[in-house]
Design an enzyme around this catalytic site. Structure first.
Site, short mmCIF file in Angstrom:
data_model
loop_
_atom_site.label_atom_id
_atom_site.label_comp_id
_atom_site.label_asym_id
_atom_site.label_seq_id
_atom_site.Cartn_x
_atom_site.Cartn_y
_atom_site.Cartn_z
N ASN A 184 0.81 -1.22 0.00
CA ASN A 184 0.00 0.00 0.00
C ASN A 184 0.84 1.28 0.00
OD1 ASN A 184 0.93 0.27 2.57
ND2 ASN A 184 -1.03 -0.08 3.58
N LYS A 185 2.14 1.18 -0.26
CA LYS A 185 2.98 2.39 -0.26
C LYS A 185 2.94 3.09 -1.63
CE LYS A 185 3.90 1.99 4.02
NZ LYS A 185 4.91 1.25 4.73
N THR A 186 3.65 4.21 -1.75
CA THR A 186 3.48 5.06 -2.95
C THR A 186 3.92 4.38 -4.23
OG1 THR A 186 5.62 6.09 -2.53
CG2 THR A 186 3.67 7.21 -1.65
#
Ligand SMILES: *Cc1c(COP(=O)(O)O)cnc(C)c1O
Length: 386
Positions: A184-186
């Site tokens: 779920n990170k950038t």
């Protein structure tokens, strides 16, 4: 009502499949050409000298502290307002975390907070900076503060790719900076991370410890002409290398990093426009330009004057089809740290004030303007009691 707007959503609309296919065709699944290319492109992107790809940001943080020589009974400053990974790696090495409070509006370390913490705890060996939500801390002020005291700086940039402060990319300030490619990170590789540094000695140590303390990585062992079978073990290292299968996804994500960041910035700008002056709600404080922010998270704080509690707010939003999250329940409230270090909430007034009311709104590239409008209207309606 089924969830219409999830809290997070991965964007894999680029060359992900193409690069994965190339890895499958190559017959080499683990660390090799794709990982090396990801390291090269990532370090070129931010302008750091060295990059070392690993299988998580937690691994990167562990390698970073090991490389700068953190060991039993050393003390490392770390914010209470962070994910446990930032602090647990201090314990992996037998060292002890010393927790600090953060600024209420930005959730960042400030030079004043650090100056105070360093003077209260003389033996601090290193400081962990967390660039909360994707906004970079004031590194221009923090670096000289730490360096003049001989304190090392490790940056947990799990939220902060790509992110800038005073015209420089995060990854070019402290001794070592660690990024996360968690789902779920950038940008993501499913599981993965990247460690960057300008210090060749630190880089070499991290690279050796990334793979069992072996003095050459597996790719070199199988591809150089000279005696390919012999290697030395210089330390009991770890198994932290990134697989090419994951790096393939990372290469495709990296190509779209700025496009996706801009799309998240669009969501943030809309929230600021629609939620400005919203009663009982504090929006995140901004110290950098919109375009310098990675916009990983959009955390808000419900004031104690609000007609509903934070937990009830999360339930009500869920019932209306909106997924949210909380960043974070502070580490001083987690039983392990609280009991081991005898931590009291009163020592962390800003972190407590954030924790009591905070929740995080959805922000990701495929979140449409209509979605942001619906979320904002729903929030306002709940807060005005209609
Ligand atoms: C996600 C996260 C980590 C850990 O990243 P992994 O890649 O899952 O190991 C560390 N610190 C912070 C602040 C994070 O949000």
């Amino acid at each position: 009502m089924p969830l219409k707007i999830p809290f997070a959503k991965v964007d894999c609309s680029g060359n992900e499949l193409k690069y994965i296919q190339e890895v499958l065709n190559s017959g080499w699944m683990t660390t090799a050409g794709k990982t090396q290319l990801l390291e090269k492109k990532f370090s070129e992107y931010i302008g750091s000298k060295f990059a070392c790809a690993v299988n998580s940001c937690t691994a990167a943080l562990h390698l970073a502290l090991e490389a700068i020589g953190i060991g039993p009974e050393d003390k490392v400053l770390v914010p209470s307002m962070t994910f446990t990974a930032s602090a647990e790696i201090i314990r992996y090495l037998g060292a002890d975390p010393v927790f600090y409070d953060v600024d209420y509006a930005t959730r960042l370390a400030t030079p004043d907070i650090l100056k105070d913490a360093l003077s209260h705890h003389p033996g601090i060996k290193a400081v962990m900076i967390v660039h909360f939500g994707g906004q970079a801390a004031d590194m221009d002020a923090i670096l000289p503060l730490c360096r003049s005291r001989g304190v090392r700086i490790i940056e947990d940039a799990a939220h902060a790719f790509p992110s800038r402060r005073s015209g420089k990319w995060i990854g070019t300030f402290g001794d070592i900076t660690c990024f996360s490619f968690y789902a779920n990170k950038t940008i993501t590789t499913g599981e993965g991370g990247m460690l960057v540094t300008d210090d060749e000695t630190l880089f070499k140590r991290c690279k050796v410890m990334r793979l069992h303390g072996i003095d050459r990585d597996i790719w070199n062992r199988f591809t150089t002409d000279e005696s390919t079978w012999e290697y030395d073990v210089v330390a009991p290292g770890f198994k932290y290398n990134l697989a090419d299968l994951n790096a393939a996804v990372g290469l495709a994500q990296l190509e779209r990093a700025e496009t996706m960041r801009k799309a998240r910035q669009r969501c943030a700008a809309k929230y600021f426009e629609l939620l400005r002056d919203c009663p009982h709600l504090d929006l995140p404080g901004l110290e950098v330009a919109m375009e310098d922010h990675a916009w990983h998270l959009f955390p808000v704080v419900l004031r104690s004057s609000a007609p509903v509690s934070r937990n009830r707010m999360i339930e009500l939003l869920f019932e209306r089809g909106i997924g949210t999250s909380v960043h974070y329940k502070p580490l001083h409230r987690m039983s392990y740290y609280r009991e081991r270090y005898g931590l009291q909430p009163e020592a962390f007034p800003n972190t407590e004030r954030i924790w009591q009311g905070t929740f995080t709104l959805p922000i990701y590239p495929s979140l449409r303007t209509e979605d942001v409008e619906y979320i904002s209207e729903t929030l306002r309606a709940i807060l005005s009691g209609t």
